[in-house]
Design a protein around this motif. Structure first.
Motif, PDB file in Angstrom:
ATOM      1  N   GLN A 186      18.583  53.082 -28.095  1.00 16.64           N
ATOM      2  CA  GLN A 186      18.069  54.419 -28.689  1.00 16.64           C
ATOM      3  C   GLN A 186      17.938  54.228 -30.183  1.00 16.64           C
ATOM      4  OE1 GLN A 186      16.345  56.615 -26.781  1.00 16.64           O
ATOM      5  NE2 GLN A 186      16.927  55.475 -24.913  1.00 16.64           N
ATOM      6  N   LEU A 187      16.860  54.220 -30.773  1.00 10.05           N
ATOM      7  CA  LEU A 187      16.595  54.054 -32.341  1.00 10.05           C
ATOM      8  C   LEU A 187      17.607  55.037 -33.128  1.00 10.05           C
ATOM      9  CD1 LEU A 187      15.522  52.726 -34.417  1.00 10.05           C
ATOM     10  CD2 LEU A 187      13.761  54.691 -34.570  1.00 10.05           C
ATOM     11  N   ASN A 188      18.011  56.311 -32.547  1.00  7.93           N
ATOM     12  CA  ASN A 188      18.983  57.268 -33.265  1.00  7.93           C
ATOM     13  C   ASN A 188      20.560  56.703 -33.318  1.00  7.93           C
ATOM     14  OD1 ASN A 188      17.092  59.021 -34.121  1.00  7.93           O
ATOM     15  ND2 ASN A 188      17.215  60.634 -32.454  1.00  7.93           N
ATOM     16  N   ASN A 189      20.573  56.217 -32.088  1.00  7.39           N
ATOM     17  CA  ASN A 189      21.887  55.566 -32.054  1.00  7.39           C
ATOM     18  C   ASN A 189      22.078  54.387 -32.975  1.00  7.39           C
ATOM     19  OD1 ASN A 189      22.164  57.276 -29.958  1.00  7.39           O
ATOM     20  ND2 ASN A 189      22.821  55.871 -28.400  1.00  7.39           N
ATOM     21  N   PHE A 190      21.207  53.359 -32.873  1.00  2.00           N
ATOM     22  CA  PHE A 190      21.235  52.263 -33.852  1.00  2.00           C
ATOM     23  C   PHE A 190      21.375  52.945 -35.319  1.00  2.00           C
ATOM     24  CE2 PHE A 190      19.579  49.105 -36.575  1.00  2.00           C
ATOM     25  CZ  PHE A 190      20.378  48.117 -36.266  1.00  2.00           C
ATOM     26  N   LYS A 191      20.578  53.946 -35.709  1.00  2.00           N
ATOM     27  CA  LYS A 191      20.534  54.477 -37.145  1.00  2.00           C
ATOM     28  C   LYS A 191      21.826  54.953 -37.647  1.00  2.00           C
ATOM     29  CE  LYS A 191      15.635  55.480 -38.063  1.00  2.00           C
ATOM     30  NZ  LYS A 191      14.808  56.755 -38.070  1.00  2.00           N
ATOM     31  N   SER A 192      22.425  55.589 -36.527  1.00  2.00           N
ATOM     32  CA  SER A 192      23.926  56.235 -36.936  1.00  2.00           C
ATOM     33  C   SER A 192      24.625  55.088 -37.250  1.00  2.00           C
ATOM     34  CB  SER A 192      24.297  57.043 -35.672  1.00  2.00           C
ATOM     35  OG  SER A 192      24.869  56.379 -34.859  1.00  2.00           O
ATOM     36  N   LEU A 193      24.745  54.054 -36.654  1.00  2.00           N
ATOM     37  CA  LEU A 193      25.539  52.981 -37.019  1.00  2.00           C
ATOM     38  C   LEU A 193      24.992  52.142 -38.407  1.00  2.00           C
ATOM     39  CD1 LEU A 193      27.756  50.503 -36.532  1.00  2.00           C
ATOM     40  CD2 LEU A 193      26.007  49.373 -34.972  1.00  2.00           C
ATOM     41  N   ASP A 277      14.247  54.709 -42.727  1.00  2.00           N
ATOM     42  CA  ASP A 277      13.421  55.663 -42.179  1.00  2.00           C
ATOM     43  C   ASP A 277      12.158  54.901 -41.435  1.00  2.00           C
ATOM     44  OD1 ASP A 277      12.798  54.784 -44.923  1.00  2.00           O
ATOM     45  OD2 ASP A 277      11.296  56.321 -45.112  1.00  2.00           O
ATOM     46  N   LYS A 278      12.365  53.325 -41.734  1.00  2.00           N
ATOM     47  CA  LYS A 278      11.255  52.546 -41.309  1.00  2.00           C
ATOM     48  C   LYS A 278      11.654  51.574 -40.010  1.00  2.00           C
ATOM     49  CE  LYS A 278       8.218  52.087 -44.994  1.00  2.00           C
ATOM     50  NZ  LYS A 278       8.876  52.281 -46.416  1.00  2.00           N
ATOM     51  N   LEU A 279      12.919  51.877 -39.912  1.00  2.00           N
ATOM     52  CA  LEU A 279      13.710  51.060 -38.605  1.00  2.00           C
ATOM     53  C   LEU A 279      12.772  51.416 -37.306  1.00  2.00           C
ATOM     54  CD1 LEU A 279      17.330  51.535 -38.977  1.00  2.00           C
ATOM     55  CD2 LEU A 279      15.975  49.471 -39.762  1.00  2.00           C
ATOM     56  N   GLN A 280      12.625  50.367 -36.692  1.00  3.47           N
ATOM     57  CA  GLN A 280      11.647  50.162 -35.334  1.00  3.47           C
ATOM     58  C   GLN A 280      12.596  49.353 -34.291  1.00  3.47           C
ATOM     59  OE1 GLN A 280       7.878  49.222 -36.510  1.00  3.47           O
ATOM     60  NE2 GLN A 280       7.140  49.661 -34.274  1.00  3.47           N
ATOM     61  N   VAL A 281      12.612  49.868 -33.057  1.00  6.61           N
ATOM     62  CA  VAL A 281      13.173  48.909 -31.982  1.00  6.61           C
ATOM     63  C   VAL A 281      12.150  48.243 -31.183  1.00  6.61           C
ATOM     64  CG1 VAL A 281      14.420  48.899 -29.669  1.00  6.61           C
ATOM     65  CG2 VAL A 281      15.111  50.658 -31.538  1.00  6.61           C
ATOM     66  N   ILE A 282      12.024  46.770 -31.193  1.00  9.26           N
ATOM     67  CA  ILE A 282      10.986  46.300 -30.350  1.00  9.26           C
ATOM     68  C   ILE A 282      11.742  45.724 -29.127  1.00  9.26           C
ATOM     69  CG2 ILE A 282       9.452  44.310 -30.412  1.00  9.26           C
ATOM     70  CD1 ILE A 282       9.054  45.758 -32.846  1.00  9.26           C
ATOM     71  N   PRO A 283      11.586  46.445 -28.055  1.00  4.91           N
ATOM     72  CA  PRO A 283      12.668  45.888 -26.886  1.00  4.91           C
ATOM     73  C   PRO A 283      12.066  44.456 -26.392  1.00  4.91           C
ATOM     74  CG  PRO A 283      11.096  48.309 -26.576  1.00  4.91           C
ATOM     75  CD  PRO A 283      10.712  47.523 -27.779  1.00  4.91           C
ATOM     76  N   GLY A 284      13.315  43.986 -26.099  1.00  3.28           N
ATOM     77  CA  GLY A 284      13.300  42.429 -25.449  1.00  3.28           C
ATOM     78  C   GLY A 284      13.335  41.621 -26.710  1.00  3.28           C
TER      79      GLY A 284
END
Ligand code: HEM
Length: 420
Positions: A186-193, A277-284
């Motif tokens: 989850q992007l928000n979880n990653f962002k909080s770290l 603000d530009k972070l993006q998760v690329i699954p896999g």
């Protein structure tokens, strides 16, 4: 100077070594035992002698070319909640299909990440028994795997909510809050770290930073998930590992010591983007970075215990079993001492040896009751796997037997799937 040992060759040698040692259950004290026995005064201090001997090893580069080049998973390949295992499969250190064996995981985690054979053995045996096929020893790092004779058919790590996968993860969302999906980052979880290290510095996500994140993830689940469940294994053990493993295994072992900067963190988690603000998760897309050196020493069960215990210093609830009772902010801890007839009190668990004993007893004494498959009992599968893959590397001397009184777990609506 970088070592000339290549992980491919190293893996091969290790495999041979493992095959031979796995045939014999040794009774001599393990390295972990020796280490923990020597740390008498402060339970969280690493004994100097151990640290010194473990540190006297060069940098070990991890090969990400040729047969170990990064490739995105193909249709049908399994990927799941663990960025460590996903990246190993994306680089061919584990079968790229994501369906692996007990031994595959132990060997690859040791060779590429420096995970101790006792810790890898514990994690992989647990996965085999609870998420895989204990007859063929296949298990899946993501979606389903079909067991021989239909025994052990399971949804792999992705379908293991509460059995293995836990709430309050470091990056994954709680199953209840994400329509059952506890595998996707989850992007928000990653962002909080991520934002715990201020822009624009490369940062270093050391254990102090992780401890801060740990508090935030636990409190988030408490305050937002009415079904938050923090179980005897998924909570007390796995949830801590999902935090401490970030620093302990993803850090780059630079000439100046271990550093986990933003670029390396993003690479292992499969995230792109230059600013918050530009972070993006690329699954896999979990990827071992180029020019990445693994930790020089093996991180053993007792090392993990020390880390987990250091986290609970600032948040004692981490050592309790509990959950919300159907409403947010209703976290009700149960005293481990009461649940175990006083044998494993919260106080006793702060001894790293006892903490490791608790882990060992969970797998050898409590897990067989959870699996409840008569065929496994008849074949003595739990004892066989523990004997083959854990006991050669960990000697559980003087571990008090663990029985869990789970009669009070009914107050937690989120416990489904845990087996309790
Ligand atoms: C046999 C070995 C392993 C098994 C069975 C395993 C299993 C798991 C499971 C079930 C989770 C989900 C936990 C949760 O829901 O909170 C997880 C998460 C995690 N694992 Fe592993 N793992 C293994 C090895 C590794 C290794 C070698 C690393 C090294 C980097 C690693 C790093 C992580 C991290 C950082 C997370 C948290 C991910 C997140 O919350 O976004 N694991 N692992």
């Amino acid at each position: 100077m970088p070592s000339t040992v290549k992980p491919g060759l190293f893996t091969g040698l290790l495999r041979i070594l493992l095959f031979s040692t796995l045939l014999i259950a040794i009774s001599a004290p393990s390295t972990a035992q020796a280490i923990s026995n020597s740390s008498q005064n402060c339970p969280f201090a690493k004994p100097a002698s151990t640290t010194a001997s473990k540190r006297a090893i060069q940098q070990i580069p991890i090969d990400v070319e040729g047969e170990h080049e990064f490739r995105m998973p193909q249709k049908g390949d399994r990927r799941g909640p663990c960025p460590g295992l996903n990246s190993l499969a994306n680089h061919g250190y584990l079968p790229r299909s994501g369906i692996i064996t007990t031994l595959d995981a132990i060997v690859a985690c040791q060779a590429v990440f420096g995970m101790g054979l006792d810790l890898g053995g514990f994690l992989s045996v647990y996965a085999t028994l609870i998420d895989g096929d204990p007859l063929s020893l296949d298990w899946s790092i993501g979606g389903s795997v079909h067991g021989l004779l239909g025994i052990g058919s399971s949804d792999g790590l992705s379908g293991s909510h509460n059995k293995y996968e836990s709430d309050a993860s470091s990056g994954r969302g709680d199953a209840f809050l994400h329509g059952g999906d506890a595998s996707t980052l989850q992007l928000n979880n990653f962002k909080s770290l991520y934002k715990l290290q201020p822009d624009p510095s490369p940062g270093n996500y050391d254990l102090n930073v992780i401890a801060e994140h740990r508090k935030a993830t636990f409190n988030y689940s408490k305050m937002n998930n009415p079904n938050f469940f923090y179980g005897p294994f998924s909570g007390v053990i796995v949830s801590q590992a999902a935090h401490t493993f970030i620093t302990r295994f993803m850090s780059n072992n630079t000439e100046n010591g271990p550093v986990l900067d933003k670029a390396v963190l993003k690479s292992f988690f499969g995230v792109v983007g230059d600013s918050l603000d530009k972070l993006q998760v690329i699954p896999g897309s979990e990827r071992i970075p180029e020019n990445w050196y693994r930790r020089p020493d093996d991180h053993l069960l007792v090392d993990f215990a020390l880390d987990a215990l250091s986290l609970q210093l600032s948040m004692p609830e981490l050592l309790s079993i509990g959950g919300n009772t159907g409403k947010v902010n209703s976290f009700t801890p149960l005293d481990i001492g009461n649940l175990t007839g006083g044998v494993y009190s919260a106080q006793r668990l702060t001894d790293p040896d006892i903490f490791v004993c608790y882990m060992f007893q969970l797998i050898s004494n409590v897990l067989p009751d959870l699996i409840k498959t008569p065929v496994l009992d008849i074949l003595g599968i739990v004892g066989r796997l523990v004997g083959q893959f854990i006991l050669p590397h960990y000697s559980p001397q003087g571990c008090p037997a663990l029985t869990l009184d789970t009669s009070k777990f009914g107050i937690y609506p989120g416990r489904q799937g845990s087996g309790f």
